[in-house]
Design an enzyme around this catalytic site. Structure first.
Site, PDB file in Angstrom:
ATOM      1  N   GLU B  65      24.259  45.837  26.192  1.00 55.58           N
ATOM      2  CA  GLU B  65      25.506  46.206  25.499  1.00 55.58           C
ATOM      3  C   GLU B  65      25.413  46.057  23.986  1.00 55.58           C
ATOM      4  O   GLU B  65      26.121  46.744  23.249  1.00 55.58           O
ATOM      5  CB  GLU B  65      26.681  45.390  26.039  1.00 55.58           C
ATOM      6  N   PHE B 127      35.882  36.025  37.902  1.00 55.11           N
ATOM      7  CA  PHE B 127      34.503  36.484  37.741  1.00 55.11           C
ATOM      8  C   PHE B 127      34.415  37.477  36.576  1.00 55.11           C
ATOM      9  O   PHE B 127      35.202  38.411  36.491  1.00 55.11           O
ATOM     10  CB  PHE B 127      34.013  37.152  39.030  1.00 55.11           C
ATOM     11  N   GLN B 128      33.468  37.243  35.706  1.00 54.91           N
ATOM     12  CA  GLN B 128      33.247  38.065  34.512  1.00 54.91           C
ATOM     13  C   GLN B 128      34.490  38.170  33.631  1.00 54.91           C
ATOM     14  O   GLN B 128      34.752  39.203  33.029  1.00 54.91           O
ATOM     15  CB  GLN B 128      32.703  39.458  34.885  1.00 54.91           C
ATOM     16  N   LYS B 177      41.289  45.957  34.673  1.00 55.13           N
ATOM     17  CA  LYS B 177      40.883  46.920  35.698  1.00 55.13           C
ATOM     18  C   LYS B 177      42.076  47.577  36.376  1.00 55.13           C
ATOM     19  O   LYS B 177      42.047  48.775  36.676  1.00 55.13           O
ATOM     20  CB  LYS B 177      40.003  46.219  36.737  1.00 55.13           C
ATOM     21  N   MET B 494      10.344  37.660   6.207  1.00 61.93           N
ATOM     22  CA  MET B 494      11.270  37.157   5.199  1.00 61.93           C
ATOM     23  C   MET B 494      11.442  35.648   5.336  1.00 61.93           C
ATOM     24  O   MET B 494      11.552  34.936   4.339  1.00 61.93           O
ATOM     25  CB  MET B 494      12.613  37.878   5.312  1.00 61.93           C
TER      26      MET B 494
END
Lengths: 163, 590
Positions: B65, B127-128, B177, B494
């Site tokens: 993502e 969940f999630q 959802k 760097m």
């Protein structure tokens, strides 16, 4: 310098946390913050007290204005205005102290709004400094609990902060 | 809802009944969205099903993502249009946060649609589940949680409006959802116009202020334009170029503004700031009138604030009032769209410009030319190793300076900024504000999809590229002919440079041990891999790579492992306190 800033916000979930988050993320001082819906239920009015030099306060106002939920903002400190804060103080009130505390409440034009055999709850409204003075005036050791609303304010004169 | 919705006659009159999932897809189509970058998951399954059934909206499946957000961001920077991504709840949203913060810091217009657990279980640690609105709040321009399907279309419209107007930025729309339930249909209409009482970005600058600015420009003896990403974002490149040419003043740019003014033009002094050119930084130190346009006085640009432009009166043009006087006090603030303000400035300047045949500020240019004479970017290319500067110069030569060049973060990014002069805006795509390693490859994906026929490359380092290496699969799936130029020095270059200069060469964990064989790695994803080790082979190899018009080519260029980026202003130093390349003078200027 101390500034008292009034903000009209969209009355949306999360609007308050955007303001609180802004102050913590950018490290601005925040002394107090009060918020409630207005006569227009789609708007909340927030009053916040902050301190900082001119540049910082200018930046605070710009950042507040930049929030999408901010509809209008007014720095009340820039003009004549009235500030009020409400405080409730629970004090131990026994024997001679009962009379002393009653007199003190009268002097400050406070109200005793709860009484038990051993305690009072005193309600006092005024400028924040007056509230400080009351606390200082209560004899040492008698204060059980203090709750303050944080100041709210309104500009003097006919001009209003509205849409 | 506390907004004035569109006038009825302007609204799309329709009685279509759509589910929340269908509304999401239809709104994106009505918004003119070309690509959605995303990754499916539980909370967005209804939306993905509607996407599948609808068929006409192009979705690019990334492999993480973070890359969805970076690819949408790269697309937005290359085109100026709004980037769009679609991710699921919980880890989908948190993975996207780095990409969202990257876009926020560089003011990139993006709409990020995140799935959320159903409204009845929000707050139950489902969940999630994650508080997406809470997590993203400090790194978005605005965000929304849509709790009612009836608010969905208008909220998406608002998100695009906020993301693309004023100072642009990412906007998150969090969609539980149940709001996308295919069984619940509501009437759909998509407003074209939208007004919000709490949000009205400024357009034109204040005339009196613009006049004062022009007055100042007319009396300037040592003026400099200092321009930033705002000129690119505000489509002010043409106006800027015209004004700078009309005045004859020198111009320098921030990392984010490169290309807004043609970098090969003699009036351009190169980039300023920490790794800016000697002439640009010295001009900043000596200038008497600084015209800052769409730049935000970032610490990498100003150096120590107390030493910043000590002799200058400052004009600052920006669309965001909070950018003005945030870090540096200015004399003439102008809030407005840069394109409009620059056009107004040009008109006033032309009217009032003295009719003289003298070249403008000739003494000033004489001084600048002296500084230029130092040739501060010169490097020692005599050894047998490929110098990273030489690799970028060769890239420029091979591509005629016409690349869309996405960059990762580190030395290679600075070398690209110094040695690949862009003559057009939106060609240089890099994470300036947040400095996100891993940005380059997914950003190149966005740019290549936006311009399928253009040459798109990603310049990267061996540390950065591994941070989003999984996107090699995305490039294969969509047959994207991106060219990757890896300046492989086996270090986090760097970090190594700072450790050498400021930590007595204690190279704490900056050595990238156990690098993969990038050629085999690329080949395993179905791409062409090349390894280039000798300076003499570089140009031919690059020509060969770019000749493969329809292939993704990964060029693993082994470069001098200890080369540093110069000039350099150490953190906390002023513009006049640059370190120059040891090969040049071996002295510190004071």
């Amino acid at each position: 310098m101390r500034h008292i800033i009034a903000v009209l916000l969209e009355n949306e979930a999360g609007a308050l946390s955007r303001v609180a988050g802004l102050f913590s993320a950018r490290g601005y001082n925040i002394e107090s913050l009060t918020v409630a819906p207005t006569d227009d239920p789609t708007l909340s009015r927030m009053t916040l007290v902050t301190t900082g030099n001119d540049e910082i306060v200018e930046q605070i106002k710009k950042q507040l204005n930049k929030l999408i939920d901010t509809v209008k903002l007014l720095d009340l400190s820039e003009g004549p205005h009235i500030e009020r804060e409400m405080m409730m103080v629970k004090v131990r009130a026994e024997r001679d102290d009962r009379e002393e505390l009653k007199r003190l409440a009268d002097i400050f034009r406070a109200k005793i709004i709860d009484v038990t055999d051993t305690s009072y709850v005193v309600e006092l409204t005024g400028a924040s400094k007056k509230l400080d003075a009351f606390i200082d005036a209560v004899p040492e050791g008698l204060i059980i609990e203090v709750v303050r609303s944080g100041p709210t304010g309104i500009a003097r004169g006919e001009k209003g902060l509205s849409l | 809802m506390a907004l004035t919705e569109a006038q009825p006659e302007e609204a799309r009159v329709t009685t279509t009944q759509l589910s929340g999932a269908e509304i999401v897809i239809q709104a994106l189509i009505d918004e003119g969205v070309e690509y959605v970058f995303g990754y499916p998951g539980g909370a967005v399954l209804h939306i993905y099903d509607a996407l599948f059934k609808r068929g006409s909206l192009k979705h690019i499946l990334v492999r993480h993502e973070q890359a969805a957000a970076h690819a949408a961001d790269g697309y937005a920077r290359a085109t100026g249009k709004c980037g769009v991504c679609l991710v699921t709840s919980g880890p989908g949203a948190t993975n996207a946060v780095t990409g969202i913060a990257t876009a926020y810091m560089d003011s990139v217009p993006m709409v990020i649609l995140t799935g959320q657990v159903p409204t009845p279980v929000i707050g139950s640690d489902a969940f999630q589940e994650v508080d997406t609105v809470g997590i993203t709040r400090p790194c978005v321009k605005h965000n929304f949680l849509v709790k009612d399907v009836k608010d969905l279309a208008i909220t998406i419209r608002k998100a695009f409006y906020i993301a693309t107007t004023g100072r642009p930025g990412p906007v998150v729309v969090d969609i539980p959802k149940d709001v996308t339930d295919p069984g619940i249909k509501v009437p759909y209409s998509y407003p074209r116009e939208i007004k919000m009482r709490s949000y009205s970005p400024v357009e034109k600058g204040h005339h009196g202020q613009i006049k004062r600015a022009v007055d100042l420009m007319l009396e300037a003896k040592r003026p400099v334009f200092y321009t930033g990403g705002g000129v690119v974002l505000g489509e002010g490149s043409a106006q800027l170029t015209e004004l700078v040419r009309a005045t004859g003043f020198p111009i320098t740019s921030t990392l984010m503004g490169l290309g807004a003014y043609p970098m090969t033009d003699p009036q351009f002094l190169g980039m300023l700031g920490m790794h800016g050119t000697y002439e640009a930084n010295m001009a900043m130190h000596e200038t008497d009138v600084l015209i800052a346009v769409g730049a935000r006085f970032d610490d990498r640009v100003t150096g120590k604030i107390e030493h910043f432009c000590p002799h200058a009166r400052i004009v600052h043009v920006d669309v965001d009032p909070s950018s003005i006087a945030k870090n540096v006090k200015v004399d003439i603030p102008i809030v407005g769209q840069v394109a409009s303000v620059l056009a107004d400035m040009l008109r006033l300047y032309q009217e009032r410009k003295p009719k003289s045949s003298e070249p403008p500020v000739a003494d000033w240019w004489a001084k600048i030319d002296q500084w230029r004479g130092l040739d501060c970017l010169k490097y020692d290319g005599s050894g047998s190793a490929i110098k990273p500067q030489f690799a970028v110069e060769t890239l420029y030569k091979v591509t005629n300076g016409e690349l869309y060049l996405a960059s990762d973060v580190g030395q290679h990014q600075m070398f690209a900024a110094q040695f690949y002069p862009f003559d057009k805006p939106r060609r240089w795509i890099n994470s300036g504000g947040l400095g996100t390693m891993g940005y380059g490859l997914p950003a190149a994906i966005g740019a290549q999809l936006a311009y399928p026929d253009a040459q798109v490359a990603c310049i990267t380092g061996d540390a950065s590229i591994l941070m989003c290496i999984q996107e090699l699969a995305t490039c294969q799936q969509y047959q994207l002919p991106i060219k990757v130029l890896l300046l492989n020095n086996g270090y986090m270059g760097m970090v190594r440079q700072w450790q050498e200069l400021f930590y007595e060469s204690r190279y704490s964990h900056s050595y990238v041990d156990a690098l993969p064989d990038f050629v085999k790695l690329s080949e395993s994803f179905g791409h062409v891999g090349m390894r280039i080790e000798r300076p003499a082979d570089l140009e031919d190899a690059m020509r060969e790579a770019f000749a493969m018009k329809d292939r993704f080519v990964f060029m693993d260029v082994i470069v001098d492992p200890t080369e540093n980026v110069y000039p350099m202003i150490a953190a906390g130093k002023g513009h006049h306190e640059m370190h120059l390349s040891p090969s040049l003078t071996d002295r510190e200027l004071a």
